[in-house]
Design a protein around this motif. Sequence first.
Motif, PDB file in Angstrom:
ATOM      1  N   ILE A 153       0.857  -1.185   0.000  1.00 51.49           N
ATOM      2  CA  ILE A 153       0.000   0.000   0.000  1.00 51.49           C
ATOM      3  C   ILE A 153       0.893   1.234   0.000  1.00 51.49           C
ATOM      4  CG2 ILE A 153      -1.820   1.236   1.213  1.00 51.49           C
ATOM      5  CD1 ILE A 153      -2.707  -1.487   0.135  1.00 51.49           C
ATOM      6  N   ASN A 154       0.986   1.899  -1.136  1.00 55.47           N
ATOM      7  CA  ASN A 154       1.801   3.113  -1.233  1.00 55.47           C
ATOM      8  C   ASN A 154       0.978   4.345  -0.873  1.00 55.47           C
ATOM      9  OD1 ASN A 154       3.628   1.726  -3.916  1.00 55.47           O
ATOM     10  ND2 ASN A 154       4.533   2.419  -2.021  1.00 55.47           N
TER      11      ASN A 154
ATOM     12  N   VAL B 247       3.368   6.884   7.860  1.00 55.31           N
ATOM     13  CA  VAL B 247       3.237   5.499   8.331  1.00 55.31           C
ATOM     14  C   VAL B 247       2.304   5.430   9.536  1.00 55.31           C
ATOM     15  CG1 VAL B 247       4.484   3.621   9.474  1.00 55.31           C
ATOM     16  CG2 VAL B 247       5.418   4.648   7.400  1.00 55.31           C
ATOM     17  N   LEU B 248       2.463   6.346  10.482  1.00 53.78           N
ATOM     18  CA  LEU B 248       1.586   6.338  11.655  1.00 53.78           C
ATOM     19  C   LEU B 248       0.121   6.435  11.244  1.00 53.78           C
ATOM     20  CD1 LEU B 248       3.518   8.656  14.158  1.00 53.78           C
ATOM     21  CD2 LEU B 248       2.900   6.260  14.556  1.00 53.78           C
ATOM     22  N   ALA B 249      -0.192   7.334  10.312  1.00 53.21           N
ATOM     23  CA  ALA B 249      -1.581   7.491   9.878  1.00 53.21           C
ATOM     24  C   ALA B 249      -2.085   6.241   9.167  1.00 53.21           C
ATOM     25  CB  ALA B 249      -1.698   8.709   8.961  1.00 53.21           C
ATOM     26  N   GLY B 250      -1.247   5.653   8.305  1.00 57.42           N
ATOM     27  CA  GLY B 250      -1.667   4.469   7.558  1.00 57.42           C
ATOM     28  C   GLY B 250      -1.851   3.252   8.438  1.00 57.42           C
ATOM     29  N   VAL B 251      -0.903   3.007   9.346  1.00 55.26           N
ATOM     30  CA  VAL B 251      -1.010   1.861  10.247  1.00 55.26           C
ATOM     31  C   VAL B 251      -2.199   2.050  11.186  1.00 55.26           C
ATOM     32  CG1 VAL B 251       0.127   0.578  12.102  1.00 55.26           C
ATOM     33  CG2 VAL B 251       1.438   1.297  10.091  1.00 55.26           C
ATOM     34  N   ALA B 252      -2.359   3.270  11.701  1.00 51.80           N
ATOM     35  CA  ALA B 252      -3.498   3.544  12.591  1.00 51.80           C
ATOM     36  C   ALA B 252      -4.818   3.260  11.876  1.00 51.80           C
ATOM     37  CB  ALA B 252      -3.448   4.991  13.073  1.00 51.80           C
ATOM     38  N   TYR B 253      -4.911   3.664  10.604  1.00 44.54           N
ATOM     39  CA  TYR B 253      -6.156   3.424   9.862  1.00 44.54           C
ATOM     40  C   TYR B 253      -6.421   1.937   9.691  1.00 44.54           C
ATOM     41  CZ  TYR B 253      -9.846   3.804   6.385  1.00 44.54           C
ATOM     42  OH  TYR B 253     -11.044   3.698   5.717  1.00 44.54           O
TER      43      TYR B 253
ATOM     44  N   ILE C  22       1.731  -3.721   3.647  1.00 46.33           N
ATOM     45  CA  ILE C  22       2.943  -2.929   3.839  1.00 46.33           C
ATOM     46  C   ILE C  22       2.570  -1.474   3.605  1.00 46.33           C
ATOM     47  CG2 ILE C  22       5.290  -2.494   3.043  1.00 46.33           C
ATOM     48  CD1 ILE C  22       5.212  -5.396   1.862  1.00 46.33           C
ATOM     49  N   ILE C  23       2.610  -0.662   4.641  1.00 50.96           N
ATOM     50  CA  ILE C  23       2.284   0.755   4.528  1.00 50.96           C
ATOM     51  C   ILE C  23       3.570   1.489   4.166  1.00 50.96           C
ATOM     52  CG2 ILE C  23       1.263   2.749   5.659  1.00 50.96           C
ATOM     53  CD1 ILE C  23      -0.633   0.368   5.441  1.00 50.96           C
ATOM     54  N   SER C  24       3.669   1.938   2.916  1.00 50.13           N
ATOM     55  CA  SER C  24       4.953   2.417   2.427  1.00 50.13           C
ATOM     56  C   SER C  24       4.847   3.772   1.735  1.00 50.13           C
ATOM     57  CB  SER C  24       5.546   1.393   1.445  1.00 50.13           C
ATOM     58  OG  SER C  24       6.839   1.765   1.049  1.00 50.13           O
TER      59      SER C  24
END
Length: 356
Positions: free
Chosen positions: A237-238, A290-296, A264-266
């Motif tokens: 996931i880019n 990354v924090l925003a993507g992983v949190a989501y 993969i939050i990249s």
Amino acid sequence: MSDTTAPAAPTRRARGGGGAARRAARTAVSVETAKYIERNVPNYEVLTEEALDVIEANAETVLADIGVNFVDNPAALERWKSVGATVEGERVRIPRGLARKLCATAPSQFTQCARNPERNVEIGGKNLVLAPVYGPPFVRDAEGGRRYATMDDFEKFVKLGYMSKWLHHSGGTVCEPTDVAVNKRHLDMLLAHMVYSDKPFMGSVTEPSRAQDSVDMCSILFGEDFVQNNTVMTSLININSPLTFDSIMMGALEVFAKNNQASIISPFIVGGAMAPVSIAGTLTQVLAEVLAGVAYSQIIRPGAPVIMGTFVTSIDMNSGAPTFGTPEASHITYGAGQLARRLGLPYRSAGSFCGS
């Protein structure tokens, strides 16, 4: 199989063993694969603890004061509101500490199951899993030179990856087969990984429905119950840096997270063009995204497996061309690894940085 499946009709039991079994054992092709690597080499700590504190504090400032954009995705905006974020239009501002708190449910280590259980890999911790390259649009051979890739090329690369003792993973888009229509090539690509290799593989992310197709195909291969309770796919996931999360990538992330599959939050960053030119500034943006993507992903399903990724290179400030193999790319990769360990997340990065 699900519990609703009708039991199979009783059949006559065949005699086990015998000549047929011996012949099958003789003719079966088995390629040796080294076990994933359990690292004992010390980590290279390029940043001090004080530097990491500054980068994380600044990333929290970016999330709280500037925010991130979740575009064309009203459902995502509602989800962020429900956990306490401030939403103005498509801009999401995440209060200090909220993203970190949400990320806490992401596992620090998980097993990705393969069709052959002996090829299962442990992702996270001190484990190192090697996978093929991702996404080349071109291939080169002795006869045709540099050209666009085909499905035949894709299948050959999957087979070569399977035959390599030192690749633990089959990868995903090992090349882009341009001779197959975009709306169906993901089916052929995923089938190739399933048929020509028994190593773990990656699913499709080019459209949310294709991510769902990937889950559905895995449900046929592994069984629906198994897929819902085990991780059998990773996905890339880019983030549209700077600070933009588009509906296609987030839609695919939603499908994978909901079905217990790894993402993969990249961030995909060219320093000096899509991020600050400095290493510390770029790492601040990497961490915020990354924090925003992983949190989501954890809003979608707490405990969904996720990997922190980064692909960062720099730009030639004279010509505007991306540069590879620079010291900056290496420093950012090492620094992002430290940030991943700080967050307790598995980490995916490139390697062998060079300009070739």
